[in-house]
Design a protein around this motif. Structure first.
Motif, PDB file in Angstrom:
ATOM      1  N   VAL A 197      58.406 147.408  13.119  1.00 52.70           N
ATOM      2  CA  VAL A 197      58.201 148.832  13.410  1.00 52.70           C
ATOM      3  C   VAL A 197      59.048 149.253  14.607  1.00 52.70           C
ATOM      4  CG1 VAL A 197      56.537 150.539  14.226  1.00 52.70           C
ATOM      5  CG2 VAL A 197      55.911 148.968  12.391  1.00 52.70           C
ATOM      6  N   HIS A 198      59.063 148.424  15.650  1.00 57.55           N
ATOM      7  CA  HIS A 198      59.858 148.758  16.833  1.00 57.55           C
ATOM      8  C   HIS A 198      61.357 148.756  16.513  1.00 57.55           C
ATOM      9  CE1 HIS A 198      56.790 149.091  19.904  1.00 57.55           C
ATOM     10  NE2 HIS A 198      56.214 147.994  19.465  1.00 57.55           N
ATOM     11  N   ILE A 199      61.804 147.806  15.701  1.00 59.79           N
ATOM     12  CA  ILE A 199      63.216 147.770  15.294  1.00 59.79           C
ATOM     13  C   ILE A 199      63.572 149.030  14.506  1.00 59.79           C
ATOM     14  CG2 ILE A 199      64.880 146.641  13.767  1.00 59.79           C
ATOM     15  CD1 ILE A 199      64.603 145.043  16.237  1.00 59.79           C
ATOM     16  N   ARG A 200      62.694 149.407  13.594  1.00 62.29           N
ATOM     17  CA  ARG A 200      62.951 150.593  12.778  1.00 62.29           C
ATOM     18  C   ARG A 200      63.039 151.851  13.648  1.00 62.29           C
ATOM     19  NH1 ARG A 200      59.593 149.560   9.146  1.00 62.29           N
ATOM     20  NH2 ARG A 200      57.773 150.757   9.757  1.00 62.29           N
ATOM     21  N   HIS A 201      62.129 151.959  14.604  1.00 63.63           N
ATOM     22  CA  HIS A 201      62.137 153.132  15.480  1.00 63.63           C
ATOM     23  C   HIS A 201      63.355 153.101  16.400  1.00 63.63           C
ATOM     24  CE1 HIS A 201      60.216 156.731  16.701  1.00 63.63           C
ATOM     25  NE2 HIS A 201      59.929 156.333  17.933  1.00 63.63           N
ATOM     26  N   LEU A 202      63.747 151.914  16.839  1.00 66.54           N
ATOM     27  CA  LEU A 202      64.943 151.766  17.676  1.00 66.54           C
ATOM     28  C   LEU A 202      66.190 152.194  16.914  1.00 66.54           C
ATOM     29  CD1 LEU A 202      66.218 150.792  20.318  1.00 66.54           C
ATOM     30  CD2 LEU A 202      66.135 148.467  19.420  1.00 66.54           C
ATOM     31  N   ARG A 203      66.259 151.816  15.638  1.00 67.39           N
ATOM     32  CA  ARG A 203      67.396 152.223  14.803  1.00 67.39           C
ATOM     33  C   ARG A 203      67.501 153.738  14.705  1.00 67.39           C
ATOM     34  NH1 ARG A 203      67.188 148.216   9.525  1.00 67.39           N
ATOM     35  NH2 ARG A 203      68.740 146.695  10.234  1.00 67.39           N
ATOM     36  N   GLU A 204      66.357 154.399  14.619  1.00 68.95           N
ATOM     37  CA  GLU A 204      66.363 155.859  14.506  1.00 68.95           C
ATOM     38  C   GLU A 204      66.964 156.511  15.744  1.00 68.95           C
ATOM     39  OE1 GLU A 204      62.312 156.807  13.788  1.00 68.95           O
ATOM     40  OE2 GLU A 204      62.319 156.105  11.704  1.00 68.95           O
ATOM     41  N   LYS A 205      66.951 155.791  16.861  1.00 67.50           N
ATOM     42  CA  LYS A 205      67.428 156.368  18.115  1.00 67.50           C
ATOM     43  C   LYS A 205      68.868 155.978  18.458  1.00 67.50           C
ATOM     44  CE  LYS A 205      62.792 156.688  20.112  1.00 67.50           C
ATOM     45  NZ  LYS A 205      61.908 156.324  21.246  1.00 67.50           N
ATOM     46  N   VAL A 206      69.346 154.837  17.914  1.00 70.24           N
ATOM     47  CA  VAL A 206      70.686 154.389  18.304  1.00 70.24           C
ATOM     48  C   VAL A 206      71.687 154.370  17.149  1.00 70.24           C
ATOM     49  CG1 VAL A 206      69.742 152.995  20.191  1.00 70.24           C
ATOM     50  CG2 VAL A 206      70.219 151.909  17.984  1.00 70.24           C
TER      51      VAL A 206
END
Length: 229
Positions: A197-206
């Motif tokens: 979940v954190h990786i997915r959300h991080l991808r949305e930002k970078v």
């Protein structure tokens, strides 16, 4: 003495958690709903929040969103087994971890200790100083800021720590358990979904297109890595 805010509308749960945490030397501040929890965070110096999701007046997810507007205090959500969607949503809006009810007291105590240790270490500035640059991503560990193609990326503390770990070792694959151990500084307890979940959300930002990432790559069956374009 570190202060832990425990928010749950079930008094028995708050009482039980209070017994476990006070035995570890923490001061427990109780709350019955998200609105009370938010008010306590605004007016008290707390080092961790333990918060139920399903509560009256203001639920844990809504409270989580409001808390993140004013504080970077670590938050562990208390969830029921049937609340998988809410677990993911909670992590997405800024929660650091979750514990499923009925919880194991030893696991709960370990997660609380881990989150507070991380929080206090970061707050004391005991991290390396310098800049990391991969492609269009620039991470400044002195100012704790990240920019992507010159634009600021508003990351949570956990997202920042994951990105920093991967950027420090470009091309190196880290399994979800390895990421959890290094970032959360705790033993992994079925943590693949939490990390994902954190990786997915991080991808949305970078990433320009999270579905076709330039940097954060998944290596199926092994884990995650970061590559230059």
């Amino acid at each position: 003495m570190y202060k832990v805010l425990v928010c749950d509308d079930e008094k028995d749960i708050v009482s039980a958690i209070s017994i476990y945490l006070t035995s570890d030397g923490y001061e427990v501040i109780p709350a019955r709903n998200g609105l009370e929890a938010l008010d306590i965070v605004k007016h008290n110096d707390v080092q961790l929040v333990l918060m139920d999701i399903m509560m009256p007046v203001m639920d844990g997810i809504e409270a989580m969103v409001e808390i993140r507007k004013i504080s970077n205090v670590p938050v562990i959500l208390l969830t029921a087994k049937s609340e998988d969607t809410d677990k993911v949503l909670g992590l997405t809006v800024g929660a650091d971890d979750y514990v499923t009810k009925p919880f194991n007291p030893v696991e709960l105590q370990a997660r609380v200790k881990s989150q507070i240790r991380r929080y206090m270490l970061l707050g004391a500035g005991n991290t390396s100083v310098g800049k990391l640059v991969i492609g269009g991503i620039e991470l400044d560990d002195k100012s704790k800021t990240v920019t992507v193609d010159g634009e600021a990326a508003n990351l949570t503390r956990t997202e920042y720590d994951i990105l920093k770990l991967l950027m420090e070792h470009p091309g190196e694959v880290y399994s979800p358990n390895q990421i959890y151990s290094k970032v959360w500084k705790d033993e992994p307890y079925g943590t693949e979904n939490t990390v994902a979940v954190h990786i997915r959300h991080l991808r949305e930002k970078v990433e320009i297109n999270p579905a076709e990432p330039r940097y954060l790559k998944v290596i199926w069956g092994r884990g995650y890595k970061i590559d230059a374009e």
